[in-house]
Every structure is written in structure tokens, then in C-alpha cells.
Design a protein around this motif. Structure first.
Motif, PDB file in Angstrom:
ATOM      1  N   ILE A 204     -35.346   0.979  32.709  1.00 44.19           N
ATOM      2  CA  ILE A 204     -36.033   2.091  32.056  1.00 44.19           C
ATOM      3  C   ILE A 204     -37.333   2.319  32.817  1.00 44.19           C
ATOM      4  O   ILE A 204     -38.183   1.431  32.889  1.00 44.19           O
ATOM      5  CB  ILE A 204     -36.356   1.791  30.576  1.00 44.19           C
ATOM      6  N   LEU A 205     -37.479   3.497  33.406  1.00 38.76           N
ATOM      7  CA  LEU A 205     -38.663   3.822  34.192  1.00 38.76           C
ATOM      8  C   LEU A 205     -39.477   4.897  33.481  1.00 38.76           C
ATOM      9  O   LEU A 205     -38.947   5.956  33.133  1.00 38.76           O
ATOM     10  CB  LEU A 205     -38.259   4.329  35.575  1.00 38.76           C
ATOM     11  N   VAL A 206     -40.765   4.641  33.281  1.00 38.53           N
ATOM     12  CA  VAL A 206     -41.680   5.640  32.718  1.00 38.53           C
ATOM     13  C   VAL A 206     -42.294   6.408  33.883  1.00 38.53           C
ATOM     14  O   VAL A 206     -42.954   5.824  34.750  1.00 38.53           O
ATOM     15  CB  VAL A 206     -42.773   4.983  31.860  1.00 38.53           C
ATOM     16  N   SER A 207     -42.087   7.707  33.905  1.00 39.68           N
ATOM     17  CA  SER A 207     -42.574   8.553  34.988  1.00 39.68           C
ATOM     18  C   SER A 207     -43.543   9.596  34.413  1.00 39.68           C
ATOM     19  O   SER A 207     -44.501   9.227  33.740  1.00 39.68           O
ATOM     20  CB  SER A 207     -41.382   9.206  35.702  1.00 39.68           C
ATOM     21  N   SER A 208     -43.312  10.868  34.629  1.00 35.54           N
ATOM     22  CA  SER A 208     -44.212  11.911  34.126  1.00 35.54           C
ATOM     23  C   SER A 208     -43.503  13.263  34.142  1.00 35.54           C
ATOM     24  O   SER A 208     -42.664  13.528  35.013  1.00 35.54           O
ATOM     25  CB  SER A 208     -45.470  12.005  35.004  1.00 35.54           C
ATOM     26  N   VAL A 209     -43.875  14.116  33.203  1.00 32.35           N
ATOM     27  CA  VAL A 209     -43.442  15.507  33.288  1.00 32.35           C
ATOM     28  C   VAL A 209     -44.092  16.141  34.519  1.00 32.35           C
ATOM     29  O   VAL A 209     -45.118  15.679  35.014  1.00 32.35           O
ATOM     30  CB  VAL A 209     -43.832  16.307  32.027  1.00 32.35           C
ATOM     31  N   ASP A 283     -37.213  19.126  33.046  1.00 32.10           N
ATOM     32  CA  ASP A 283     -38.643  19.175  33.389  1.00 32.10           C
ATOM     33  C   ASP A 283     -39.286  20.487  32.962  1.00 32.10           C
ATOM     34  O   ASP A 283     -40.013  21.129  33.724  1.00 32.10           O
ATOM     35  CB  ASP A 283     -38.845  18.950  34.886  1.00 32.10           C
ATOM     36  N   ASN A 284     -39.043  20.866  31.712  1.00 27.98           N
ATOM     37  CA  ASN A 284     -39.603  22.111  31.181  1.00 27.98           C
ATOM     38  C   ASN A 284     -40.687  21.903  30.135  1.00 27.98           C
ATOM     39  O   ASN A 284     -41.322  22.870  29.719  1.00 27.98           O
ATOM     40  CB  ASN A 284     -38.480  22.963  30.563  1.00 27.98           C
ATOM     41  N   LEU A 285     -40.889  20.671  29.697  1.00 27.87           N
ATOM     42  CA  LEU A 285     -41.871  20.426  28.644  1.00 27.87           C
ATOM     43  C   LEU A 285     -43.294  20.411  29.202  1.00 27.87           C
ATOM     44  O   LEU A 285     -43.545  19.880  30.283  1.00 27.87           O
ATOM     45  CB  LEU A 285     -41.606  19.091  27.947  1.00 27.87           C
TER      46      LEU A 285
END
Length: 348
Positions: A204-209, A283-285
Motif C-alpha cells: 500500500i503506497l501513499v502518494s498524492s492527488v 486523478d480528478n479530485l
């Protein structure tokens, strides 16, 4: 529109105090002591390997057993994980001293899930998570930025990996010691994945919008020093690694912790009014999300089979959320599924 991906660092506050004796070798740090449910006790424990012994002496101030869930609304308390549950998982958390990572570890401990941490400074584990027995929490010294500082033995028995590493988007004191986006979000992820055995059930990788739009406004402002570009490079490396993965892309992070808190403070943390969860793909949020919501999404995704190979964006808004309810989280992830490829163009 103002967007920020940085995590503010405030002065250290509210530490749980313990009396602890532990031994340190070059890599592996084990903490042997009772769980922090006891009140006003002092305990010592010794690890047997013939290495240097370091003594840390502090006192247990107080632990509140009923505050074992990351959310504190009446609905969430009813769904709180049971700390006496046993689990076959062994979860390795990378970046467990950061804002999201602290909450991930605290929630894993409250669920009775065996955890292993990779920390640059293992001594932080004591002040953050209190006295834990060796079966519950193991701490290894290492740094993903340096491939020679990742001991492959650290992965022995690990079933899942949650990676929450990150740094600030713009130059700051957190960049000291070459802690830049390129080193953390790209080289660190690449080094970690290269060392990871293919037996791991899920990363599980936490990335960014915004990582797919770093050349577009307003994201290009956030990407002036490359943070979104390097996060996308890290994502692409994970996607092409052959390791089962789920990527969580949070919006702007809100709510604490902003720095080091003790375990009981973490377990009492709330998402305020922003508990309702929005999950999407593509990637729309654009928006904000509580760190508590991000941490819970990481833990829930481990057990939802159709999240494998998927990327999700996540925000939180005012309203009642799923708390720790696995059925509600499953429904949220399912609703977010879209007929799009999870990985887009490769940047490396």
C-alpha cells in the motif's frame, strides 16, 4: 486556489512515559514490555543478543483502555477494532513516524495486528507507541534513501507493506540531510521495491492527488521542485514491479498529528467533522482529507481483494463516515472503481 501537500511540524508534545531497557544492534531493535493498558507501572525488559545495551528510563503516566479506536463519534466507537483480536498479518510500515504513518501504526496496534517499523531513528518508537511486546511491535533501523541501509532480513515473514514516506513540496528544514522529494519519493520507493520479496501479498503506497497533472495549473505550482513528478515516478515503478499493490492518493492533508504524539493521544484522535469519505479514480479530485481517513483507507485496502492493482484518490468532507466498518469501506472502494487503467504513462 491554494493547495499544499506539506505536513507541518510543530513542537513535540504529550509523550507517554515508560521505563524500558532495550538492546540495540546495527539493524534490529526489539521492545519487550507489557502493552500500554496498565496504569502507573514501571517495567524493564532485556533482549538477549550479545550487543550493546542502551537503557531508557521513563514512567508510564496513564493509559486509557477504552480509547482504542482512531475515531470517537458514537457510531465509530461501536465499530472500533478489538485490540484482543489476533491476526495472521505481519505489516511492515515505512514512514511510521510521519503524520499518516503514526496513525497507521496506532490503528494496527489497536487491532492486535503484528507490526514492524523501519525508522531512521528507532528511539522514536518508544515515545510514539509506548511499551509493546516483541510479538506486537518490532523496530528496525534503516533508510530507504540508501539501498545499502535496507536489510532484506527485515522482510522475513512480512505479509503486507504500508509505505507512508514523504517530505515537503518546497524547500524547508525537512530537506536537511538530503531529504528531498527526489531522494524520498523516487529513489526511496525504488530502493524499497527493489529489495521487497515477491512473497509480499500487498504493498500500500501513499502518494498524492495531482501526480498525473504536474504540468498543469494549479499542480505545476506544487511541482516547482518536482514533488509530484517524483511521486508519479515512484508510483510507476511500483506498478511495473510485479508486486501486488494499491496506491492511495490523498488530497491536502488535514488534522493531526503534525508531529510526534504518544500512542494514547493518537488513539483519541478524531477527524473532526470531516469524516465522510470520497473515493475516486482518474486523478480528478481536488480537496482535503483527514490523515485519520487516509490511515484507515490504507488498512482497509489490505483486505479488499479488488483493490489490488488499483489507484484511488481520497478526500473527506463534513458528515458521518465509514469509521472502521469494513463493509462500508468495501462499498466505497467498489463505487470508486472505474474502467480505466490504474497506471498511466511511465516517467522513469
Amino acid at each position: 486556489m491554494s493547495l499544499s501537500l506539506s505536513v507541518s511540524l510543530l513542537p513535540h508534545a504529550n509523550s507517554i512515559h515508560l521505563k524500558l531497557k532495550f538492546c540495540v544492534n546495527r539493524r534490529h531493535h526489539k521492545f519487550l514490555a507489557p502493552t500500554p493498558k496498565s496504569l502507573s507501572t514501571t517495567t524493564s525488559a532485556v533482549i538477549s543478543p550479545a550487543t550493546r545495551h542502551v537503557h531508557v528510563h521513563v514512567h508510564v503516566a496513564r493509559a486509557v483502555a477504552e480509547d482504542q479506536a482512531p475515531y470517537t463519534s458514537s457510531d465509530d466507537k461501536a465499530q472500533a477494532p478489538n485490540p484482543t483480536n489476533t491476526s495472521s498479518k505481519l505489516v511492515l510500515v515505512i514512514g511510521g513516524s510521519g503524520g499518516v504513518g503514526q496513525l497507521v501504526v496506532a490503528s494496527l496496534l489497536s487491532r492486535g495486528i503484528q507490526s514492524r517499523l523501519l525508522l531512521r531513528d528507532p528511539s522514536k518508537a518508544v515515545s510514539l507507541f509506548g511499551q509493546q511486546n516483541d510479538h506486537t511491535l518490532q523496530v528496525w533501523k534503516g533508510d530507504t534513501r540508501n539501498p545499502n541501509d535496507i536489510d532484506q532480513a527485515m522482510f522475513e515473514g512480512v505479509t503486507h507493506v504500508i509505505c507512508c514516506t514523504g517530505t515537503t513540496a518546497f524547500p524547508s528544514r525537512r530537506w536537511d540531510g538530503d531529504n528531498t522529494p527526489e531522494k524520498v519519493d523516487w529513489e526511496g520507493i525504488r530502493n524499497l521495491v527493489n529489495m521487497m520479496p515477491r512473497s509480499v501479498k500487498r504493498l500500500i503506497l501513499v502518494s498524492s492527488v495531482g501526480v498525473t497533472k504536474y504540468n498543469e495549473l494549479p499542480w505545476s505550482i506544487m511541482n516547482l521542485f518536482g514533488v509530484l513528478k517524483y511521486k508519479k515516478m515512484g508510483e510507476d515503478f511500483v506498478c511495473n514491479s510485479g508486486i501486488p499493490y494499491t496506491i492511495i492518493r490523498p488530497g491536502r492533508l488535514t488534522d493531526g498529528p503534525y508531529t510526534s504524539y504518544d500512542l494514547n493521544t493518537l488513539l483519541k484522535a478524531t477527524a473532526g467533522e470531516r469524516r465522510a469519505v470520497i473515493l475516486d479514480q482518474g486523478d480528478n479530485l481536488v480537496g482535503e482529507v483527514s490523515r485519520l481517513v487516509v490511515a484507515e483507507a490504507c488498512i482497509q485496502a489490505m483486505d479488499i481483494e479488488f483493490t489490488e492493482g488499483q489507484i484511488y484518490e481520497i478526500n473527506s468532507v463534513k458528515g458521518e463516515g465509514p469509521g472502521c466498518d469494513p463493509v462500508k469501506w468495501r462499498d466505497l472502494f467498489k463505487a470508486a472503481q472505474a474502467n480505466k487503467p490504474s497506471c498511466t504513462s511511465s516517467l522513469f
